[in-house]
Design an enzyme around this catalytic site. Structure first.
Site, PDB file in Angstrom:
ATOM      1  N   ASP A 297      11.132  12.876  70.271  1.00 29.84           N
ATOM      2  CA  ASP A 297      12.116  11.843  69.996  1.00 29.84           C
ATOM      3  C   ASP A 297      11.480  10.491  70.366  1.00 29.84           C
ATOM      4  O   ASP A 297      10.355  10.427  70.868  1.00 29.84           O
ATOM      5  CB  ASP A 297      13.441  12.098  70.722  1.00 29.84           C
ATOM      6  CG  ASP A 297      14.591  11.390  70.009  1.00 29.84           C
ATOM      7  OD1 ASP A 297      14.333  10.495  69.189  1.00 29.84           O
ATOM      8  OD2 ASP A 297      15.762  11.736  70.272  1.00 29.84           O
TER       9      ASP A 297
HETATM   10  C1  NOJ Z   1      16.445   8.552  68.628  1.00 28.26           C
HETATM   11  C2  NOJ Z   1      17.429   9.631  68.286  1.00 28.26           C
HETATM   12  O1  NOJ Z   1      17.696  10.408  69.436  1.00 28.26           O
HETATM   13  C3  NOJ Z   1      16.954  10.557  67.182  1.00 28.26           C
HETATM   14  O2  NOJ Z   1      18.006  11.415  66.836  1.00 28.26           O
HETATM   15  C4  NOJ Z   1      16.470   9.784  66.001  1.00 28.26           C
HETATM   16  O3  NOJ Z   1      16.032  10.661  64.999  1.00 28.26           O
HETATM   17  C5  NOJ Z   1      15.345   8.853  66.442  1.00 28.26           C
HETATM   18  N1  NOJ Z   1      15.835   7.945  67.447  1.00 28.26           N
HETATM   19  C6  NOJ Z   1      14.746   8.069  65.291  1.00 28.26           C
HETATM   20  O4  NOJ Z   1      15.634   7.106  64.853  1.00 28.26           O
END
Ligand code: NOJ
Length: 766
Positions: A297
């Protein structure tokens, strides 16, 4: 410098045909959607053989463009990174034109011209926005959910997107956690089926088709169990709970062929998920055989330092690659530190190469080595975006996802000539809120059709519409009564009041935890005053989590849970209010009476001192002093404009052995005065186990449509494997003994029967 096959093909036209043919014939998949297309391995070997170490590391970096911000920091200079070959993929970039421009930077400027992959959070639609995932889950309609993901993939892929960071498959049982909106709710069985349906929808039959995108099962793992519902917070649980509750939807996604898995921000039992070998290397790859790639993430590698798990950023990079991570999302740590880590023999070149291989394989499967621009097609973009049939699909999905929570004295549906309607509330005419959080490239300003607009259109000259916003929904609006009088005046002049209330769209989703589940701002106060006018009040809710609605349930005439219904949310609400669509949604998550009951979910354990109806006056039981144990609305609950009656359950056997199947049937009759859909739900309970078992577990459901007066017999079958669980010794299988089986219209409205299992079974996995 020897040119690589890719350069030969693109830059020397003479040689292009033979190589294109090789690649094209190699791109035909075998029997699975994307595993090992014949001919892929030699081509990837060829690339890897020609790539420098730095070029391999480059494939492991994923950076955001400057088009939108979905996280705390933005690494500057992403275009320079592309030109320098430090990037394998870009996210938050779309449109055929922009993705072409970025693709060209990579293909034409880097030594090997390896194409970029474009990722994006296409969560519930790309341009045409569907209801939030929790809403879609309330439809209990797997075909419709798959179709929604298919439409999203078709639109997104037409604007250059190869890869979506969805589905979010985290089981969520704490409505304080804002990300409950993004998943399928609290249940393992329903959540697993929905996870697979979404993967199928995004990835289609063939990843080589230009309208399919890679899916991502996220956030691996146990992110939904954040302590006290605070986002990014700690999770701590037994291996049994992890494997029984939180992992199955990921396994279902892997079995459905999901191409990528995203690690989560949280630590699990003391080890951050992004550096967790047990989760990634042992379970995901080892036990489940996942052979796609693992992405972190947003800067979750870096966050292992504040977690207190990595000494410094280099150590964090080492821990992540060691655990099995292939791609670093926005952290920049693989780019910065892998070379030194290899030099210091803390990471091997082979580890870097296998991560690069997995990423290149996905690019190959997407057909990008054949044509890096194939997704960035302006003509397809022009043809696909906001197609009328896609907008119609969002409207249909929105109707299917709405849950009728209360309908006293048949307040709904409204009469076709309803007289004067007072439409009140901050969400009645707000375009931007309709599409909720994570609404990708969906337009928030023009396209969404609000309830007000749809109601005006529906009423024409058949009724009068009085609109007043009435109250604000921001937390800081709590004391502001300035809009009340206009709203009350409209209510007094009306025959019926429709109050569209709930949460502002950004109150759910990432970093949107709450400590209360009340209607925020001044809404609850306004609702009380609207009810005090004596006019029937219909409360239409738009929100991303279960709210605590005890007062509303006791006082308003009707409640319709509409979630954030998407671009065509207004017309969909109006379809339901007027009965053009008979509501058929059922809650995929329990609605507590008060936030103090959290966590409350239907498949709880019984405890040694259960509170049973005959003991309500006893003290030393598992109970609250100031609230009942029961929720306000149970998992699986939802009303219809018609009524369904259930016969008793009939069983074809009351005893089964390991190889046997038992069939339970009920007859459901539509005894109301209109056609409708019912979700017939099937649960069981294992009465005694080597470890205690939940009081009920969903094991099947069927959504049926019955004409007025029609009856249908619905059958569910069950065998010993369906009764399996992680036993005392953590082996997976069923134990002999007595079971109860339940069929009904909600987890708290069922008929019961009993049967027994003779002999035990053992299975290798769930
Ligand atoms: C953080 C989020 O937790 C995740 O779900 C997302 O895909 C990413 N950012 C990218 O935007």
């Amino acid at each position: 410098m020897t040119p690589c096959p890719w350069i030969v093909r693109t830059k020397l036209l003479k040689l292009a045909v033979p190589l294109a043919l090789i690649i094209a014939s190699a791109a035909v998949a075998d029997d699975s959607p994307w595993r090992d297309p014949p001919g892929m391995a030699p081509i990837i070997d060829e690339f890897l053989g020609r790539m420098t170490f730095e070029e391999k590391v480059g494939q492991l970096g994923l950076y955001t463009s400057d088009w939108s911000v979905t996280g705390p920091t933005v690494r500057a200079g992403y275009k320079e990174d592309i030109r320098a070959g430090r990037v394998g993929a870009i996210f938050n970039a779309y449109t055929a034109e922009f993705t072409r421009e970025l693709q060209r930077l990579s293909v034409e400027n880097t030594r090997l011209g390896i194409p970029l992959m474009f990722g994006y959070d296409v969560v519930h639609g790309f341009r045409s926005i569907f209801p939030i995932p929790l809403g879609e889950a309330a439809s209990w309609d797997l075909a419709a959910i798959e179709r929604s993901a298919r439409v999203a993939a078709t639109e997104a892929s037409a604007e250059g997107i190869h890869w979506t960071f969805a589905p979010m498959v985290d089981i969520a049982r704490d409505p304080r956690w804002g990300r409950i909106a993004e998943g399928a709710g609290e249940d393992v069985y329903l959540g697993s089926l929905i996870a697979a349906a979404r993967v199928r929808g995004f990835q289609g039959e063939d990843l080589g088709a230009v309208d399919t995108v890679l899916a991502t099962a996220k956030h691996y793992a146990a992110y939904g169990a954040a302590l006290a519902g605070r986002d990014y917070s700690t999770t701590d649980m037994s291996d049994r709970v992890l494997r029984s509750t939180y992992l199955p939807p990921f396994k279902a996604a892997v079995d459905a062929g999901v191409a990528t898995v995203m690690t989560s921000f949280n630590e699990l039992n003391g080890v951050p998920a992004t550096g967790n070998r047990y989760l990634i290397a042992d379970i995901l790859r080892g036990e489940w055989g996942f052979d796609g790639f693992v992405v972190t993430d947003y800067t979750s590698i870096n966050e292992m330092v504040p977690h207190g798990y990595a000494r410094d950023l280099a150590h964090a990079a080492e821990l992540a690659i060691d655990a099995g991570v292939d791609m670093d999302l926005q952290g920049g740590l693989f780019t910065e530190h892998l070379a030194a880590l290899v030099k210091d023999e803390r990471v091997t070149e082979a580890q870097v190469e296998s991560a690069a291989r997995r990423i290149l394989e996905m690019k190959y499967r997407l057909g990008l080595f054949e044509d890096p621009y194939r997704y960035s097609d302006p003509a397809r973009q022009a043809a696909e975006i906001y197609k009328p049939e896609y907008l119609e699909a969002t409207r249909d999905m929105a109707r299917r996802s709405m849950v009728l929570l209360k309908n006293a004295e048949a307040t709904l549906p409204l009469s076709p000539n309803p007289g004067t309607i007072a439409l009140i509330g901050p969400l009645a005419d707000s375009k931007s809120d309709l599409i909720g959080s994570w609404s990708a490239a969906g337009d928030r300003d023009e396209k969404p059709v609000t309830v007000r607009a749809a109601l005006e259109e529906r009423l024409g000259d058949r009724g009068r519409l009085l609109y007043a916003r009435g109250a604000g929904y921001a937390f800081e609006d709590a004391g502001d009564r300035s809009g009340f009088e206009a709203a009350l005046e409209a209510a007094r002049a009306a025959d019926v009041v429709i109050a569209v209330m709930g949460e502002r769209a950004d109150m759910s989703g990432e970093a949107a935890s709450r400590t209360t589940l009340d209607l925020p701002g001044a809404q609850a106060a306004l609702l009380e005053q609207l009810v005090a006018t004596g006019k029937p009040v219909v409360l239409v809710l738009m929100n991303g989590r279960p709210l605590a609605l005890e007062w509303a349930d006791a006082n308003v005439a009707a409640i319709l849970e509409a979630w954030y219904p998407g671009t065509m949310g207004g017309p969909a609400v109006v379809d339901v209010l007027f009965g053009d669509y008979n509501p058929s949604g059922r809650l995929p998550v329990t609605f507590p009476r008060t936030v103090g009951q959290v966590q409350i979910y239907y498949d709880m354990k019984n405890t040694g001192r259960p509170l049973t109806p005959d003991k309500v006056n006893e003290k030393y039981l598992s109970r609250y002093l100031d609230a009942p144990n029961t929720p306000l609305y149970a998992f699986g609950f939802g009303l219809s404009y018609t009524r369904f009656e259930y016969s008793d359950i009939s069983l074809d056997a009351t005893e089964i052995g390991p190889g046997d199947t038992l069939t339970a049937s009920v007859t459901v009759t539509n005894t109301g005065d209109r056609a409708g859909e019912e979700v017939v739900q099937f649960y069981f309970r294992d009465l005694v186990g080597s470890v205690t078992r939940p009081v009920k577990q969903l094991k099947g459901f069927e959504k049926i449509r019955l004409a007025k007066g029609e009856s249908r017999t619905v059958r569910f079958s069950l065998n010993a494997d369906d009764l399996a669980f992680y036993r005392a010794d953590m082996s997976y299988g069923a134990e002999p003994g007595e079971f109860e089986l339940f069929i009904g219209s909600s987890s708290d409205d069922v008929r019961a029967a009993r049967f027994s299992l003779k002999g035990e079974t053992t299975m290798s996995e769930f």
